[in-house]
Design a protein around this motif. Structure first.
Motif, PDB file in Angstrom:
ATOM      1  N   ALA A   1       0.844  -1.205   0.000  1.00 13.62           N
ATOM      2  CA  ALA A   1       0.000   0.000   0.000  1.00 13.62           C
ATOM      3  C   ALA A   1       0.876   1.252   0.000  1.00 13.62           C
ATOM      4  CB  ALA A   1      -0.920  -0.013   1.218  1.00 13.62           C
ATOM      5  N   VAL A   2       1.991   1.200   0.741  1.00 13.92           N
ATOM      6  CA  VAL A   2       2.928   2.337   0.757  1.00 13.92           C
ATOM      7  C   VAL A   2       3.511   2.542  -0.647  1.00 13.92           C
ATOM      8  CG1 VAL A   2       5.162   3.136   1.650  1.00 13.92           C
ATOM      9  CG2 VAL A   2       3.497   2.116   3.201  1.00 13.92           C
ATOM     10  N   LEU A   3       3.817   1.419  -1.324  1.00 16.26           N
ATOM     11  CA  LEU A   3       4.353   1.509  -2.685  1.00 16.26           C
ATOM     12  C   LEU A   3       3.346   2.211  -3.605  1.00 16.26           C
ATOM     13  CD1 LEU A   3       6.317   0.703  -5.006  1.00 16.26           C
ATOM     14  CD2 LEU A   3       5.046  -1.434  -5.182  1.00 16.26           C
ATOM     15  N   PHE A   4       2.098   1.817  -3.481  1.00 13.63           N
ATOM     16  CA  PHE A   4       1.020   2.408  -4.287  1.00 13.63           C
ATOM     17  C   PHE A   4       0.991   3.928  -4.071  1.00 13.63           C
ATOM     18  CE2 PHE A   4      -3.370   0.863  -5.933  1.00 13.63           C
ATOM     19  CZ  PHE A   4      -3.461   1.950  -6.790  1.00 13.63           C
ATOM     20  N   CYS A   5       0.970   4.322  -2.787  1.00 13.77           N
ATOM     21  CA  CYS A   5       0.908   5.759  -2.456  1.00 13.77           C
ATOM     22  C   CYS A   5       2.161   6.477  -2.970  1.00 13.77           C
ATOM     23  CB  CYS A   5       0.810   5.958  -0.948  1.00 13.77           C
ATOM     24  SG  CYS A   5      -0.710   5.333  -0.266  1.00 13.77           S
ATOM     25  N   SER A   6       3.324   5.813  -2.891  1.00  8.52           N
ATOM     26  CA  SER A   6       4.572   6.447  -3.319  1.00  8.52           C
ATOM     27  C   SER A   6       4.536   6.747  -4.809  1.00  8.52           C
ATOM     28  CB  SER A   6       5.771   5.525  -3.039  1.00  8.52           C
ATOM     29  OG  SER A   6       5.806   5.177  -1.703  1.00  8.52           O
ATOM     30  N   VAL A   7       4.097   5.757  -5.600  1.00  7.25           N
ATOM     31  CA  VAL A   7       4.081   5.939  -7.058  1.00  7.25           C
ATOM     32  C   VAL A   7       3.112   7.068  -7.430  1.00  7.25           C
ATOM     33  CG1 VAL A   7       3.498   4.848  -9.261  1.00  7.25           C
ATOM     34  CG2 VAL A   7       4.807   3.590  -7.557  1.00  7.25           C
ATOM     35  N   ILE A   8       1.931   7.050  -6.787  1.00  7.64           N
ATOM     36  CA  ILE A   8       0.963   8.120  -7.062  1.00  7.64           C
ATOM     37  C   ILE A   8       1.555   9.465  -6.636  1.00  7.64           C
ATOM     38  CG2 ILE A   8      -1.283   9.076  -6.388  1.00  7.64           C
ATOM     39  CD1 ILE A   8      -2.377   6.700  -7.261  1.00  7.64           C
ATOM     40  N   GLY A   9       2.179   9.487  -5.463  1.00 10.55           N
ATOM     41  CA  GLY A   9       2.747  10.729  -4.937  1.00 10.55           C
ATOM     42  C   GLY A   9       3.805  11.298  -5.857  1.00 10.55           C
ATOM     43  N   ALA A  10       4.639  10.417  -6.431  1.00  9.79           N
ATOM     44  CA  ALA A  10       5.698  10.897  -7.317  1.00  9.79           C
ATOM     45  C   ALA A  10       5.122  11.342  -8.660  1.00  9.79           C
ATOM     46  CB  ALA A  10       6.731   9.794  -7.533  1.00  9.79           C
ATOM     47  N   TYR A  11       4.113  10.632  -9.146  1.00  5.79           N
ATOM     48  CA  TYR A  11       3.587  10.898 -10.490  1.00  5.79           C
ATOM     49  C   TYR A  11       2.617  12.086 -10.520  1.00  5.79           C
ATOM     50  CZ  TYR A  11       1.273  10.234 -14.961  1.00  5.79           C
ATOM     51  OH  TYR A  11       0.766  10.443 -16.213  1.00  5.79           O
ATOM     52  N   ALA A  12       1.722  12.130  -9.528  1.00  4.12           N
ATOM     53  CA  ALA A  12       0.578  13.047  -9.613  1.00  4.12           C
ATOM     54  C   ALA A  12       0.920  14.537  -9.760  1.00  4.12           C
ATOM     55  CB  ALA A  12      -0.333  12.833  -8.410  1.00  4.12           C
ATOM     56  N   PRO A  13       1.875  15.107  -8.990  1.00  5.94           N
ATOM     57  CA  PRO A  13       2.048  16.561  -9.066  1.00  5.94           C
ATOM     58  C   PRO A  13       2.360  17.071 -10.478  1.00  5.94           C
ATOM     59  CG  PRO A  13       3.183  15.706  -7.159  1.00  5.94           C
ATOM     60  CD  PRO A  13       2.735  14.522  -7.944  1.00  5.94           C
ATOM     61  N   ASN A  14       3.278  16.392 -11.208  1.00  7.44           N
ATOM     62  CA  ASN A  14       3.657  16.884 -12.555  1.00  7.44           C
ATOM     63  C   ASN A  14       3.194  15.975 -13.678  1.00  7.44           C
ATOM     64  OD1 ASN A  14       5.061  19.114 -11.477  1.00  7.44           O
ATOM     65  ND2 ASN A  14       6.800  17.787 -11.012  1.00  7.44           N
ATOM     66  N   GLN A  15       2.564  14.837 -13.322  1.00 10.78           N
ATOM     67  CA  GLN A  15       2.133  13.853 -14.315  1.00 10.78           C
ATOM     68  C   GLN A  15       3.316  13.475 -15.223  1.00 10.78           C
ATOM     69  OE1 GLN A  15      -1.890  13.968 -15.070  1.00 10.78           O
ATOM     70  NE2 GLN A  15      -1.708  14.461 -12.935  1.00 10.78           N
ATOM     71  N   ALA A  16       4.462  13.239 -14.625  1.00  9.90           N
ATOM     72  CA  ALA A  16       5.662  12.946 -15.415  1.00  9.90           C
ATOM     73  C   ALA A  16       6.244  11.599 -15.018  1.00  9.90           C
ATOM     74  CB  ALA A  16       6.702  14.046 -15.207  1.00  9.90           C
ATOM     75  N   MET A  17       6.492  10.735 -16.012  1.00  7.24           N
ATOM     76  CA  MET A  17       7.096   9.428 -15.732  1.00  7.24           C
ATOM     77  C   MET A  17       8.519   9.602 -15.182  1.00  7.24           C
ATOM     78  SD  MET A  17       5.369   6.811 -15.941  1.00  7.24           S
ATOM     79  CE  MET A  17       6.665   5.608 -15.755  1.00  7.24           C
ATOM     80  N   GLY A  18       9.184  10.676 -15.642  1.00  8.84           N
ATOM     81  CA  GLY A  18      10.547  10.929 -15.159  1.00  8.84           C
ATOM     82  C   GLY A  18      10.591  11.035 -13.642  1.00  8.84           C
ATOM     83  N   ASP A  19       9.538  11.605 -13.062  1.00  7.48           N
ATOM     84  CA  ASP A  19       9.490  11.743 -11.597  1.00  7.48           C
ATOM     85  C   ASP A  19       9.396  10.372 -10.918  1.00  7.48           C
ATOM     86  OD1 ASP A  19       9.733  14.447 -11.705  1.00  7.48           O
ATOM     87  OD2 ASP A  19       7.605  14.885 -11.386  1.00  7.48           O
ATOM     88  N   VAL A  20       8.695   9.438 -11.573  1.00 11.38           N
ATOM     89  CA  VAL A  20       8.559   8.094 -10.976  1.00 11.38           C
ATOM     90  C   VAL A  20       9.916   7.380 -10.999  1.00 11.38           C
ATOM     91  CG1 VAL A  20       7.289   5.919 -11.046  1.00 11.38           C
ATOM     92  CG2 VAL A  20       6.167   8.019 -11.756  1.00 11.38           C
ATOM     93  N   TRP A  21      10.641   7.552 -12.117  1.00 10.57           N
ATOM     94  CA  TRP A  21      11.987   6.946 -12.181  1.00 10.57           C
ATOM     95  C   TRP A  21      12.918   7.616 -11.164  1.00 10.57           C
ATOM     96  CZ3 TRP A  21      12.643   2.408 -14.018  1.00 10.57           C
ATOM     97  CH2 TRP A  21      11.850   1.935 -15.072  1.00 10.57           C
ATOM     98  N   THR A  22      12.776   8.939 -11.014  1.00 11.43           N
ATOM     99  CA  THR A  22      13.599   9.643 -10.009  1.00 11.43           C
ATOM    100  C   THR A  22      13.330   9.054  -8.626  1.00 11.43           C
ATOM    101  OG1 THR A  22      13.435  11.650 -11.322  1.00 11.43           O
ATOM    102  CG2 THR A  22      14.102  11.939  -9.044  1.00 11.43           C
ATOM    103  N   MET A  23      12.041   8.832  -8.330  1.00 11.20           N
ATOM    104  CA  MET A  23      11.672   8.250  -7.035  1.00 11.20           C
ATOM    105  C   MET A  23      12.351   6.891  -6.826  1.00 11.20           C
ATOM    106  SD  MET A  23       8.005   6.677  -6.002  1.00 11.20           S
ATOM    107  CE  MET A  23       8.390   5.221  -6.970  1.00 11.20           C
ATOM    108  N   LEU A  24      12.331   6.079  -7.886  1.00 15.49           N
ATOM    109  CA  LEU A  24      12.915   4.735  -7.786  1.00 15.49           C
ATOM    110  C   LEU A  24      14.433   4.819  -7.563  1.00 15.49           C
ATOM    111  CD1 LEU A  24      11.342   2.170  -7.877  1.00 15.49           C
ATOM    112  CD2 LEU A  24      11.877   1.911 -10.287  1.00 15.49           C
ATOM    113  N   VAL A  25      15.075   5.693  -8.326  1.00 12.16           N
ATOM    114  CA  VAL A  25      16.536   5.856  -8.172  1.00 12.16           C
ATOM    115  C   VAL A  25      16.865   6.292  -6.746  1.00 12.16           C
ATOM    116  CG1 VAL A  25      18.506   7.284  -8.880  1.00 12.16           C
ATOM    117  CG2 VAL A  25      16.978   6.324 -10.617  1.00 12.16           C
ATOM    118  N   PHE A  26      16.111   7.270  -6.233  1.00  9.50           N
ATOM    119  CA  PHE A  26      16.400   7.755  -4.876  1.00  9.50           C
ATOM    120  C   PHE A  26      15.982   6.735  -3.810  1.00  9.50           C
ATOM    121  CE2 PHE A  26      17.303  11.613  -7.056  1.00  9.50           C
ATOM    122  CZ  PHE A  26      18.368  12.118  -6.324  1.00  9.50           C
ATOM    123  N   GLY A  27      15.065   5.846  -4.163  1.00  8.75           N
ATOM    124  CA  GLY A  27      14.739   4.744  -3.258  1.00  8.75           C
ATOM    125  C   GLY A  27      15.957   3.851  -3.061  1.00  8.75           C
ATOM    126  N   VAL A  28      16.636   3.542  -4.170  1.00  7.91           N
ATOM    127  CA  VAL A  28      17.837   2.696  -4.087  1.00  7.91           C
ATOM    128  C   VAL A  28      18.955   3.455  -3.359  1.00  7.91           C
ATOM    129  CG1 VAL A  28      19.577   1.457  -5.447  1.00  7.91           C
ATOM    130  CG2 VAL A  28      17.185   1.446  -6.180  1.00  7.91           C
TER     131      VAL A  28
END
Lengths: 156, 497
Positions: B391-418
């Motif tokens: 559920a946290v993963l779900f919220c994280s992906v939405i949180g990263a994507y929703a503000p700018n509607q940009a896939m790049g932000d989702v990849w940024t989130m994943l990179v910074f997760g690692v």
């Protein structure tokens, strides 16, 4: 000695930071040049170079400090880390095509199963309910548009 | 006073009060989940604030901060796993009390001490913030540069290798803030031809990655850990005897927490640990600490919630975050286009007084919630990881994507997760990176403006007394651990020789 390593983990941190700093410094050399006549004050590369220099200096201090120290080796990263990361990457690759809510609902089930949950009815039920709640909150209430994919018609 | 009353009145609207109530309850709820700290909660819920007004956004995030600090104590007491790092000192005596079947007494004291510490710090916030803002009103770029550098140097105040690593993370954050187009020259920096990076790296994906995704990846390596959970019937109001024993501890905790919180970069966790040690030092029964002393809960709980109000002082008056969570709150305001600082205080005092009032309300709300709904919150600890983290993963992906509607932000989130995962593995806190990222632009702009004022001469700083004092304090902060260690060695040598 078993469980001990001559290399302190901070040495690896210092090495990674120095390597990163070197790569970043090289990248600053590739910034576009600003004509002297137009430039007032610091060039665009100066500030990043100043920060990189400070960071590398701190990393060298960290490395020197760790040279004389020994510490138990860090525990191995279990394979579950790689499996979880692969699932996250797969979900991000798929979601522009399948839609965000359907992909993440499926990812919830897949991650739960990967982490050992076998109560399928509960897993699927919670994921569906959560997906619906997210759709209602973000799309219907807050008006944020999310990629719907081919299953968008199911969400109205 | 009139401004404060106007601010208080503004949160009495049903909409704003509802937002404060929701923020506090979400804060307590998520703060009670092990692994989901106040910072993570604020980072995860930051995208929700994009659709809110600036006052509602900061009231919501402030309420989450207050609620999460208290929520962390629930798991610290019941399962010896602090829901928030700031509750780690609470676990030292809270868990032994729960093991003796007195979990309700421990949770009741945690709620009351947190509230008293929180209210004290909000009172200090109301008095100190305008004074600090007035003092800083005439700050120019050199003073702001010195102040931002001082704020970053406080990351090194903990001493040892941890200090060096925090400073490195802070520098990395400042470097990340330079990604994108340089505002002075229009030159693109570190964009590598990726158009999404021209506007810089977004705060929200970095925060979500560093806190939520990194914690999820960390949890994946600890799936076989089992926790022992003590049952809870209901939280109890502290008895008169408990109050008599803990009054001094609450006072020490509230004052120390607020004072430590005011210092940039030192947040609730440091405050709680230092307060615990001080309360034990002055106690008539130091031998009971670690075995279930009620003062051992009261002191750190008053301190960690006192630090919440304290850390908002530099955040609101100067725009310099007082802790990791306030760095996220500051990021939330920047996303809204609001930059806190003395000018904001002088131009829109009702905005900041609304924040104070909402924090006061949040403290009273979690007191009621803590006393009457503790049993419900305690059940949160029963949610299995296999349900919680997806559920946290779900919220994280939405949180990263929703503000700018940009896939790049989702990849940024994943990179910074690692990145965040390896930070944790090597004992590096992600908070300094966030502070660097938030302060980076201020540091660069104020330095460039200062050098233009000084005709490109660094010596110009010598003619600015406030900047000089701040630089001196910065050097003293950075050198203090080294000097203290040297003094201790010298003392030991003298004693042995």
């Amino acid at each position: 000695m078993r469980g001990q390593d001559w290399r302190h983990p901070d040495l690896a941190v210092a090495a990674v930071v120095v390597a990163f700093g070197a790569a970043a410094f090289v990248a600053t050399l590739g910034f576009d040049r600003v004509p002297e006549a137009l430039m007032e004050g610091m060039g665009p590369e100066r500030f990043p170079q100043l920060v990189i220099g400070t960071m590398v200096l701190l990393a060298v201090l960290l490395g020197v400090r760790a040279l004389g120290l020994s510490a138990p080796a860090l525990p191995r990263i279990p394979p579950m880390f790689a499996a979880t990361l692969a699932l996250l990457v797969a979900a991000v690759v798929v979601f522009p095509h399948l839609g965000l809510v359907p992909t993440m609902t499926a990812a919830m089930v897949a991650l739960g199963a990967l982490w050992g949950e076998r109560r399928w009815h509960l897993l699927v039920g919670v994921a569906l309910a959560f997906g619906l709640a997210v759709h209602l909150l973000f799309v219907r209430t807050l008006g944020i548009s999310l990629p719907v994919g081919p299953f968008g018609f199911l969400l109205g | 006073m009139i401004d404060f009353l106007a601010g208080a009145a503004s949160i009495m609207t049903p909409e704003l009060f509802g937002i404060v109530l929701l923020g506090t309850m979400l804060g307590v709820f998520v703060g009670a989940l092990p692994g989901l700290s106040g910072s993570t909660t604020a980072a995860l819920l930051l995208p929700l604030t994009v659709t809110m007004s600036p006052i509602a956004a900061i009231a919501f995030l402030g309420a989450i901060y207050c609620g999460a600090n208290y929520g962390g104590s629930i798991t610290a007491i019941l399962i010896n796993t602090p829901g928030d790092p700031s509750a780690s000192a609470t676990a030292l005596d809270g868990y032994p009390l729960a093991a003796r079947g007195e979990a309700g007494r421990a949770l009741g004291m945690a709620a009351v001490a947190s509230t008293l510490g929180g209210i004290f710090s909000v009172c200090v916030l109301v008095v100190a913030t305008p004074l600090l803002a007035r003092f800083a009103y005439n700050f120019g770029p050199p003073e702001y540069f010195a102040l931002a550098v001082f704020g970053l140097s406080m990351l090194g105040a903990v001493g040892g290798a941890g200090a060096l690593k925090s400073l490195i993370a802070g520098c990395l954050g400042v470097l990340l803030a330079t990604v994108g187009m340089d505002l002075t020259t229009g030159v693109e920096r570190f964009t590598f031809g990726i158009p999404d990076l021209s506007d810089g790296i977004g705060f929200v994906p970095v925060l979500t990655g560093l806190f939520a995704v990194a914690e999820l990846l960390d949890q994946s390596t600890r799936l076989d850990e089992r926790v022992e959970r003590h049952p809870l019937t209901a939280a109890k109001l502290p008895s008169r005897q408990d109050f008599r024993r803990s009054g001094k501890a609450i006072g020490i905790g509230a004052v120390m927490g607020t004072a430590i919180g005011v210092l940039p970069a030192l947040g609730a966790t440091t405050a709680a640990i230092l307060a615990y040690n001080e309360v034990r030092r002055v106690s008539k029964h130091p031998e009971e600490f670690g075995k279930g002393a009620i003062e051992g809960i009261a002191g750190p709980e008053a301190a960690n919630n006192g630090a919440v109000g304290g850390s908002m002082v530099p955040t609101l008056a100067l725009g310099i975050p007082g802790s990791g969570t306030t760095a996220i709150i500051l990021a939330g305001l920047l996303v809204q286009g609001v930059r806190p600082g003395p000018h904001l205080f002088n131009e829109q005092p009702e905005f900041l007084y609304a924040v104070f009032s909402s924090m006061l309300a949040a403290n009273l709300i979690f007191l009621c919630a803590g006393l009457f709904m503790a049993k419900l919150f305690a059940m949160i600890t029963l949610i299995p990881n296999a349900f919680l983290w997806p559920a946290v993963l779900f919220c994280s992906v939405i949180g990263a994507y929703a503000p700018n509607q940009a896939m790049g932000d989702v990849w940024t989130m994943l990179v910074f997760g690692v990145v965040g995962f390896f930070f944790r593995r090597h004992g590096i806190s992600p908070a300094p990176l966030v502070m660097g990222l938030v302060l980076g632009q201020l540091v660069e702009e104020s330095l460039k403006q200062s050098l233009i004022i000084f005709d490109q001469s660094w010596a110009g700083f010598l003619g600015r007394p406030i900047a000089l004092v701040l630089f001196a304090v910065t050097v003293a902060t950075l050198m203090a651990p080294v000097l203290l260690r040297a003094a201790r060695r010298l003392g030991a040598l003298r004693a042995s020789g």
